[in-house]
Design a protein around this motif. Structure first.
Motif, PDB file in Angstrom:
ATOM      1  N   LEU A 198      -0.336  -1.942  -2.242  1.00 28.81           N
ATOM      2  CA  LEU A 198      -1.322  -2.048  -3.318  1.00 28.81           C
ATOM      3  C   LEU A 198      -0.658  -2.464  -4.621  1.00 28.81           C
ATOM      4  CD1 LEU A 198      -3.716   0.993  -3.108  1.00 28.81           C
ATOM      5  CD2 LEU A 198      -4.134  -1.402  -2.582  1.00 28.81           C
ATOM      6  N   THR A 200      -1.473  -1.713  -7.618  1.00 25.12           N
ATOM      7  CA  THR A 200      -1.289  -0.615  -8.568  1.00 25.12           C
ATOM      8  C   THR A 200      -0.182   0.347  -8.150  1.00 25.12           C
ATOM      9  OG1 THR A 200      -3.216   0.319  -7.464  1.00 25.12           O
ATOM     10  CG2 THR A 200      -3.562  -0.579  -9.663  1.00 25.12           C
ATOM     11  N   ARG A 236      -6.043 -14.630 -14.560  1.00 25.91           N
ATOM     12  CA  ARG A 236      -7.496 -14.740 -14.442  1.00 25.91           C
ATOM     13  C   ARG A 236      -7.972 -16.127 -13.987  1.00 25.91           C
ATOM     14  NH1 ARG A 236     -12.393 -13.207 -18.582  1.00 25.91           N
ATOM     15  NH2 ARG A 236     -13.888 -14.494 -17.491  1.00 25.91           N
ATOM     16  N   SER A 239      -7.812 -16.415 -10.258  1.00 25.80           N
ATOM     17  CA  SER A 239      -8.817 -15.695  -9.461  1.00 25.80           C
ATOM     18  C   SER A 239     -10.205 -16.285  -9.703  1.00 25.80           C
ATOM     19  CB  SER A 239      -8.779 -14.193  -9.737  1.00 25.80           C
ATOM     20  OG  SER A 239      -9.429 -13.864 -10.922  1.00 25.80           O
ATOM     21  N   ASP A 240     -10.462 -16.755 -10.937  1.00 21.28           N
ATOM     22  CA  ASP A 240     -11.768 -17.380 -11.215  1.00 21.28           C
ATOM     23  C   ASP A 240     -11.959 -18.647 -10.396  1.00 21.28           C
ATOM     24  OD1 ASP A 240     -12.466 -15.422 -12.928  1.00 21.28           O
ATOM     25  OD2 ASP A 240     -12.304 -16.589 -14.779  1.00 21.28           O
ATOM     26  N   HIS A 246      -9.964 -11.634  -6.115  1.00 26.44           N
ATOM     27  CA  HIS A 246     -10.147 -10.937  -7.397  1.00 26.44           C
ATOM     28  C   HIS A 246      -9.279  -9.695  -7.531  1.00 26.44           C
ATOM     29  CE1 HIS A 246     -13.172 -13.287  -9.334  1.00 26.44           C
ATOM     30  NE2 HIS A 246     -13.905 -13.332  -8.233  1.00 26.44           N
ATOM     31  N   HIS A 249      -6.174 -10.094  -9.611  1.00 22.47           N
ATOM     32  CA  HIS A 249      -6.213 -10.461 -11.034  1.00 22.47           C
ATOM     33  C   HIS A 249      -5.677  -9.317 -11.905  1.00 22.47           C
ATOM     34  CE1 HIS A 249      -9.060 -10.845 -14.751  1.00 22.47           C
ATOM     35  NE2 HIS A 249      -7.803 -11.013 -15.078  1.00 22.47           N
ATOM     36  N   GLN A 252      -6.521  -7.973 -18.916  1.00 17.54           N
ATOM     37  CA  GLN A 252      -7.441  -7.058 -19.584  1.00 17.54           C
ATOM     38  C   GLN A 252      -8.661  -6.699 -18.738  1.00 17.54           C
ATOM     39  OE1 GLN A 252      -9.236  -8.445 -23.279  1.00 17.54           O
ATOM     40  NE2 GLN A 252      -8.768  -6.424 -24.043  1.00 17.54           N
ATOM     41  N   THR A 253      -9.327  -7.701 -18.169  1.00  9.58           N
ATOM     42  CA  THR A 253     -10.535  -7.389 -17.403  1.00  9.58           C
ATOM     43  C   THR A 253     -10.234  -7.188 -15.916  1.00  9.58           C
ATOM     44  OG1 THR A 253     -10.988  -9.753 -17.314  1.00  9.58           O
ATOM     45  CG2 THR A 253     -12.171  -8.482 -18.957  1.00  9.58           C
ATOM     46  N   LYS A 255      -6.761  -5.857 -13.229  1.00  7.01           N
ATOM     47  CA  LYS A 255      -5.959  -4.653 -13.035  1.00  7.01           C
ATOM     48  C   LYS A 255      -4.983  -4.470 -14.202  1.00  7.01           C
ATOM     49  CE  LYS A 255      -6.785  -3.415  -8.569  1.00  7.01           C
ATOM     50  NZ  LYS A 255      -7.813  -4.402  -8.351  1.00  7.01           N
ATOM     51  N   ILE A 256      -4.816  -3.228 -14.598  1.00 11.08           N
ATOM     52  CA  ILE A 256      -3.802  -2.882 -15.597  1.00 11.08           C
ATOM     53  C   ILE A 256      -2.652  -2.274 -14.793  1.00 11.08           C
ATOM     54  CG2 ILE A 256      -3.321  -1.579 -17.708  1.00 11.08           C
ATOM     55  CD1 ILE A 256      -5.782  -3.299 -18.086  1.00 11.08           C
ATOM     56  N   THR A 271      -3.030 -13.271 -24.669  1.00 17.32           N
ATOM     57  CA  THR A 271      -3.155 -11.853 -25.043  1.00 17.32           C
ATOM     58  C   THR A 271      -3.837 -11.051 -23.938  1.00 17.32           C
ATOM     59  OG1 THR A 271      -3.695 -12.775 -27.179  1.00 17.32           O
ATOM     60  CG2 THR A 271      -3.830 -10.398 -26.994  1.00 17.32           C
ATOM     61  N   GLN A 272      -4.909 -11.628 -23.368  1.00 17.52           N
ATOM     62  CA  GLN A 272      -5.673 -10.895 -22.357  1.00 17.52           C
ATOM     63  C   GLN A 272      -4.848 -10.652 -21.096  1.00 17.52           C
ATOM     64  OE1 GLN A 272      -6.747 -13.519 -24.067  1.00 17.52           O
ATOM     65  NE2 GLN A 272      -8.940 -13.440 -24.493  1.00 17.52           N
ATOM     66  N   VAL A 277      -0.291  -6.238 -18.351  1.00 18.23           N
ATOM     67  CA  VAL A 277       1.064  -6.111 -17.790  1.00 18.23           C
ATOM     68  C   VAL A 277       2.117  -5.660 -18.804  1.00 18.23           C
ATOM     69  CG1 VAL A 277       0.563  -7.895 -16.063  1.00 18.23           C
ATOM     70  CG2 VAL A 277       1.697  -8.561 -18.187  1.00 18.23           C
ATOM     71  N   SER A 278       1.714  -5.475 -20.069  1.00 16.91           N
ATOM     72  CA  SER A 278       2.708  -5.243 -21.119  1.00 16.91           C
ATOM     73  C   SER A 278       3.456  -3.928 -20.948  1.00 16.91           C
ATOM     74  CB  SER A 278       2.059  -5.315 -22.501  1.00 16.91           C
ATOM     75  OG  SER A 278       1.065  -4.338 -22.601  1.00 16.91           O
TER      76      SER A 278
END
Lengths: 323, 249
Positions: A198, A200, A236, A239-240, A246, A249, A252-253, A255-256, A271-272, A277-278
């Protein structure tokens, strides 16, 4: 008084995430001069439950009921909040993942407890109880005071090191008499990706962006991830466009994530994207544009075409892994 | 059936945030405010469901907690296609306060489906939706990546670790939605912008609620060391560096 830690198991097994929670919760218990209690729901055998004691839990509560087979938010919230009250919990700790995010808010209302969500460090102060968390999607952090007698913390994944301790834990089986009539969620079908690391959970992530040019070019990227024992991710636009699923991805919108190593191939680093990942410990970037913002976030960089650089990385990784 | 979409007003996601008053407040100078990205996707999905007459969705309302200065964000939601709006006239001090105000404002409105974004891009709390479910004593489903109405029943797919679950839940319920719920956010057309001006916005005064949390101070992230560049001709050296210098592989 106690610190109550909600652990999750997957088909009866705990993942590292649960041990991180126990390590973190035990430290808070130490700071508060109280005990850490691990709570497990579902069918987990004693040998597995006992493992929670390796990271500082002094008590292990195991709750099993057919009414807890499916995550029904309000049913779980009621069970956990009743136990929190019974154990006189001053801190209730959950993971900042799908489950933790589903349960923390209901617990907050039931226990009238302030929530610190996505916390990545030990509390910066106990009086007032102040936590440190990411805000503005990683562009800043905040010290947030939880002005309540009971506090809820959701811990960011991979943000706290495991600390092993002597295991003196006792296991108690509880039957809280879960009321099945309140279960609203009816699961019709479960689709699981078997055997795949996974995103995450991964400590190493190799991620591709538009610089990969075509979905047909992912072979070496996947190979590199496999060689390093990591997972694959994407930006993004990728994946778009449907080049990758998805679930991959990050941003921001999406996975963090906070792996130990994030390798960004052909990702400019908007930035997004960086918002997702930051918190990675190391960021490595490969991009043909030397002015790409990803290099500002990266510790190591290669300015070059992804399709030329990737095979060299794969080759080097093969040599290293071969030794 | 009636859908409610809860919307939050956040700085444009490309904003380089700065803080004032000893780092206790966001510097709002020059900030462009937008509908929180996940809320915008929720609204888009709600409107898609309403467009399809077989769903039986008859109206889409947006609700928001914020002072008059946030009206443009509400008008934008109306321009995108919401039928009407509710604004609770208070400063959104924390998630508990916002959820309590929204719950109070809608408790007698009989919404069947309440949609909330998984988080706001400013405080990243992921809590308002679940709190509303508890305040209103109705079910909630989190990590929702698709929502459809089939034969009058809500069918949801929810992300779980390593997969997804397809589930049903009787109305009324709160769905906390994430990526996937709609492909692209719907954009307001000129006609929508014109119509938005005359759509009803009900302004209600907040009830007394004590927030549970407060921000003591903001901090900027630590700056990372400058990037070390590796010659692309010997790109393979990177693996050695990661193994022996950074020690991460």
């Amino acid at each position: 008084m106690s610190v109550l830690i909600y652990t999750e198991n997957w088909d009866g097994k705990f993942k590292k995430l649960s041990f991180e929670l126990i390590s973190y919760g035990s430290k808070i218990a130490e700071m508060l001069n109280t005990k850490a209690i691990a709570l497990s729901t579902g069918n987990v055998d004693d040998d597995e439950l006992k493992k929670l004691g390796n990271y500082g839990a002094s008590g292990i509560l195991s709750v099993n009921s057919n009414n807890l087979n499916v995550l029904d938010n309000r049913t779980f919230v009621k069970v956990i909040s009743d136990i929190a009250v019974k154990e006189n919990a001053k801190v209730v700790l959950l993971a900042n993942n799908n489950t933790g995010k589903a349960l923390a808010p209901g617990l907050s209302v039931r226990l009238k407890a302030g929530v610190g969500a996505g916390v990545s460090k030990l509390p910066v102060s106990l009086d007032p109880f102040t936590v440190f968390k990411r805000v503005f999607s990683g562009n800043a952090y905040a010290r947030v005071v939880l002005n309540t007698d009971i506090r809820i913390i959701t811990l960011a994944q991979n943000s706290f090191d495991l600390t092993e301790t002597d295991n003196n834990a006792s296991i108690n089986k509880l039957d809280p008499g879960v009321d099945g009539s309140v279960v609203a969620t009816q699961v019709k079908e479960t689709r699981k990706q078997e055997g795949k690391l996974l995103l995450t959970d991964a400590e190493i992530v190799v991620s591709g962006g538009r610089g990969m040019k075509s979905p047909d070019n992912w072979g070496p990227l996947t190979e590199l991830a496999d060689l390093l024992g990591g997972a694959t991710a994407c930006s993004r636009p990728v994946s778009d466009e449907g080049w990758r699923p998805h679930e991959e991805h990050t941003g921001q919108t999406g996975k963090i994530i906070a792996p130990n190593l994030y390798i960004a191939i052909g990702i400019s680093g908007a930035t997004q994207h960086l918002a997702g990942v930051s918190s990675s410990k190391y960021i490595v970037a490969v991009n043909s544009d030397k002015d790409a913002p990803i290099f500002e976030a990266a510790q190591y960089g290669i300015v070059g075409d992804a399709m030329k650089v990737l095979p060299k990385l794969v080759e080097a990784a093969k040599n290293t892994r071969g030794k | 059936m009636k859908i409610l979409v809860c919307i939050s007003n956040v700085p444009d996601t490309t904003t380089k945030v700065k803080f004032v008053e000893n780092n206790t407040k966001l510097d709002t100078n020059g900030i462009q405010w937008v509908i929180n990205p996940w809320d915008e996707l929720s609204l888009t999905r709600a409107l898609e469901l309403k467009d399809d007459s077989s769903t039986g969705i008859t109206s889409v309302t947006v609700a928001h907690v914020g002072e008059a200065s946030s009206e443009p964000t509400i008008r934008k939601a109306l321009a995108i296609g919401a039928d009407n709006a509710i604004r609770v006239n208070g400063e959104p001090v924390d998630a508990y306060y916002v959820a309590a105000q929204l719950s109070e404002a809608v408790k007698n409105e009989n919404f069947d489906i309440i949609l909330c974004g998984i988080e706001s891009s400013d405080h990243n709390g992921s809590t308002v939706g679940g709190m509303i479910s508890e305040f209103l004593d109705i079910a909630s489903v989190s990590a929702v990546s698709s929502l459809s109405i089939e034969n009058g029943e809500a069918v949801i797919s929810r992300e779980i670790d390593g997969g997804k679950e397809i589930l049903t839940v009787p109305v009324p319920f709160v769905a906390v939605v994430q990526k996937g719920i709609a492909k692209e956010p719907r954009i307001a057309a000129m006609r929508g912008i014109m119509m938005a001006r005359s759509k009803p916005v009900k302004v209600v005064e907040p009830i007394a609620v004590d927030p549970l949390t407060s921000v003591e101070a903001f901090e900027m992230p630590e700056t990372r060391a400058a990037c070390k560049f590796i010659d692309p001709a010997t790109a393979g050296d990177l693996i050695d560096i990661l193994q022996n210098e950074a020690k991460v592989i």
